[in-house]
Design an enzyme around this catalytic site. Structure first.
Site, PDB file in Angstrom:
ATOM      1  N   LYS A  20       3.212  16.501   3.941  1.00  0.00           N
ATOM      2  CA  LYS A  20       2.166  16.850   4.654  1.00  0.00           C
ATOM      3  C   LYS A  20       1.141  15.677   5.819  1.00  0.00           C
ATOM      4  O   LYS A  20      -0.089  16.626   6.514  1.00  0.00           O
ATOM      5  CB  LYS A  20       0.746  16.638   3.580  1.00  0.00           C
ATOM      6  N   ILE A  58       5.143   4.849   0.231  1.00  0.00           N
ATOM      7  CA  ILE A  58       5.121   6.790  -0.218  1.00  0.00           C
ATOM      8  C   ILE A  58       4.280   7.377   0.517  1.00  0.00           C
ATOM      9  O   ILE A  58       2.564   7.085   0.487  1.00  0.00           O
ATOM     10  CB  ILE A  58       5.008   6.209  -1.916  1.00  0.00           C
TER      11      ILE A  58
END
Length: 644
Positions: free
Chosen positions: A409, A405
């Site tokens: 960013k 996951i």
């Protein structure tokens, strides 16, 4: 009490049938009944009365709750009186065939059928009006405007009119259907279309707007909400079309408008049947299982009957919470709760050696951007070293699929958190080149309601009376709900071939300042007047606009229209591994801790796109030179001491 009501209704029906037969004779003979037919009237009354009341009883007409009667009950009355007419005809002709000499005009049967039907239906209508609890608007009521004069809106209006204890009272409808405009629905006027909402709210003094549009697309609902936000009225919404279908529309189903309603897009719908077979009958490990994403992964995976679900987390309270939830919802699920730190390599080896998972979803991570800026060593140890430990064990123990996951960013990162997640992506990409395990990463943006999300913070600030703090008026973010993000993660795991970075389509980006103002309005307050908005300035590591792909990655479509594949950015694995080992030693050095600025500089060496502030680079170089000078001095002192 119910038996007394049935006896009362039966008595009323008896008088109605008696009266209907008498009226039928008077109508048939225009008020002057000849003596032969006058003599046969008692037989007609007896025959029609016995048959009709008997049919009413058999048809369960006395089991209906008449204060809630509607078209269905009216049809039941018509069917019962019609059946009684047919049976009466049959008995009369049978008696005539057997030689009974009583003569009853056939028109009497038809007229009595008509008058009985009207009389019974009328009595039930009067009963409903008398027993119903429709109330007039009271001083404690708040005026409600219902948007949508369809089935859902009508049901909501009736519910609100029926219960005097509710604080809302409907006064009008809004509907875009021209055929309903300026008509009345459920006794309420349709006063305009969606464009008229601000004027209607002002003219009628509306306190609350109820959106009764359960079958409308999310985009349409969002447009109506945007119009409603121009008013000072509180906004509520009827949740799902299934509530209307199953008759569950009531006051309790009307909820406040959520942030999800403001996104202006339909939720991602993924049919996981068939694509989630890769977890069925398999041992599945979820790291970070107590977190917002990890716990939702556990919920959705549990539905596909894994052989064993391993819930691994560092915090005992969060693991305990998800364990209890799964125990209630999936009593037959076989699971194991594991308290472990992914930074502890030996412990992770023990877990893999004991349980031998076939599928791994790696959701464990430090993700708070400002916190990780101040604690880069912890971000490196958890997001980089922890990921390396779990991924290497997956390779060592022959895991079939490994899903990381990741986050948007990680693209052209400006923060320690984003950079460490980019390095985590590089770790699994390097392993995928030499492993039989299919290593993939799934990258998406902010998740509504997750830990660290700005939404709970805004809601808490509004609850406390403000101010609501926004870092920058132009800051923009992508948003997705937790369930739909996890559905796409599971889908990505199904289509993985190994080495991909899957990118989830997050829809249109949302301006944080607008989101804050919308939440204030949805709370029935006015931004700047009731709740102040303060701009605090961008925090370390933040950027105005998040990206989902670098320029080099590009995109490739997949079978699912909300999932894309980013082409892997090439890098030298030996060089990467050497720098990674150096970074690991620096972050884990407890005897001579490395300065945060130096750790950031090392991150910059591994991820050149990391936009490290110039001041940090200069400070890191200065401290590095100072550290090198100290080391040289120590070595010199050691050498001189040895000579003496």
């Amino acid at each position: 009490m119910k038996y007394a009501q049935r006896i009362l209704l039966l008595a009323v029906d008896t008088f109605i049938v008696l009266g209907s037969v008498l009226v039928s004779y008077l109508l048939r003979f225009e008020g002057h009944i000849p003596e032969p037919f006058w003599n046969s009237m008692p037989y007609a009354i007896g025959l029609i009365l016995l048959v009709t009341c008997g049919v009413f009883y058999v048809s369960h007409l006395y089991r209906c709750v008449w204060k809630y009667a509607s078209i269905g009950e009216l049809l039941l009355i018509i069917r019962a009186t019609t059946l009684a007419l047919v049976l009466t005809f049959a008995l009369y002709f049978t008696a005539r065939a057997l030689g009974v000499g009583i003569v009853i005009p056939l028109s009497i049967f038809l007229l009595s059928w008509m008058t009985t039907t009207v009389g019974i239906a009328g009595s039930r209508l009067i009963w409903r009006i008398a027993r119903g609890r429709y109330v007039k608007i009271q001083p404690h009521h708040k005026k409600a405007l219902i948007v949508g004069a369809g089935d859902a809106g009508t049901l909501v209006a009736k519910e609100l009119q029926r219960f005097p204890d509710t604080t809302l009272y409907p006064v009008a409808f809004i509907d875009d259907d021209p055929s309903k405009l300026y008509m009345e629905v459920a006794g309420l006027p349709v006063v305009g279309t969606r464009r008229d909402i601000p004027a209607v709210v002002k003219r009628l003094g509306i306190d609350t707007i109820i959106l009764a549009l359960p079958s409308a697309a999310k985009s349409e609902t969002a447009k109506v909400i945007n119009i409603c936000k121009k008013t000072a009225a509180n906004i509520k919404i009827l949740p799902r079309v299934s509530d209307v279908i199953h008759g569950k529309v009531s006051i309790s189903t009307i909820r406040d408008v959520n942030v999800e309603d403001l996104l202006g897009r339909d939720p991602v719908e993924v049919d996981l049947k068939g694509i989630a077979d890769y977890v069925t009958g398999k041992v599945v490990l979820v790291t970070g299982a107590g977190g917002s994403i990890g716990s939702e992964l556990c919920r959705q995976i549990s539905a596909f009957d894994p052989e064993t679900l391993l819930l691994l987390g560092h915090g005992e309270n969060s693991i305990y919470a998800i364990e209890n939830e799964l125990k209630r919802k999936y009593p037959n699920l076989k699971y194991e709760t594991i308290i472990a730190d992914i930074q502890d390599r030996q412990r992770i080896v023990e877990v893999f050696d004991r349980y031998r998972p076939a599928v791994v979803f790696h959701a464990a991570a430090h993700k708070h951007v400002p916190l990780m800026e101040r604690n880069p060593a912890e971000a490196i140890k958890n997001n980089v070293i922890g990921t390396k430990n779990v991924a290497q064990c997956a390779n060592l123990f022959g895991v079939e699929r490994f899903v990381l996951i990741s986050t948007d960013k990680a693209v052209n990162p400006t923060s320690v958190m984003g950079t460490t997640k980019r390095i985590a992506e590089m770790i699994i990409q390097s392993l995928n080149r030499r492993s039989s395990t299919k290593f993939v990463a799934v990258r998406f943006g902010n998740v509504l309601g997750s830990r660290g999300s700005v939404i709970p913070l805004f809601k808490q600030q509004i609850k406390e009376g403000g101010p609501v703090t926004v870092t920058h008026p132009e800051m923009v973010r992508y948003f997705m709900t937790i369930p739909e993000a996890v559905q796409l993660v599971i889908q990505a795991g199904a289509i993985a071939e190994g080495g991909e970075t899957f990118v989830l389509d997050m829809g249109e980006p949302v301006k944080i300042d607008k989101l804050a103002r919308d939440l204030i309005r949805l709370s029935g307050l006015e931004p700047e007047r009731d709740i102040k908005i303060e701009y605090t300035g961008m925090r370390p590591g933040e950027k105005l606009y998040e990206e989902l792909l670098t320029a080099e990655e590009g995109t490739t479509a997949t079978a699912h229209n909300r999932i894309f594949i980013g082409r892997a950015t090439p890098f030298s694995v030996p060089e990467f591994m050497a720098k990674l080992e150096k970074l690991e030693q620096a972050a884990s050095n407890n005897y001579m801790p490395v300065a945060p600025e130096e750790l950031k500089a090392m991150l910059k060496e591994i991820v050149p796109t990391y936009q490290l502030p110039a001041a940090d680079i200069a400070e890191a170089k200065s401290k590095q030179k100072a550290a090198e000078t100290i080391v040289k001095r120590l070595k010199l002192e050691v050498a001189l001491g040895a000579e003496k």
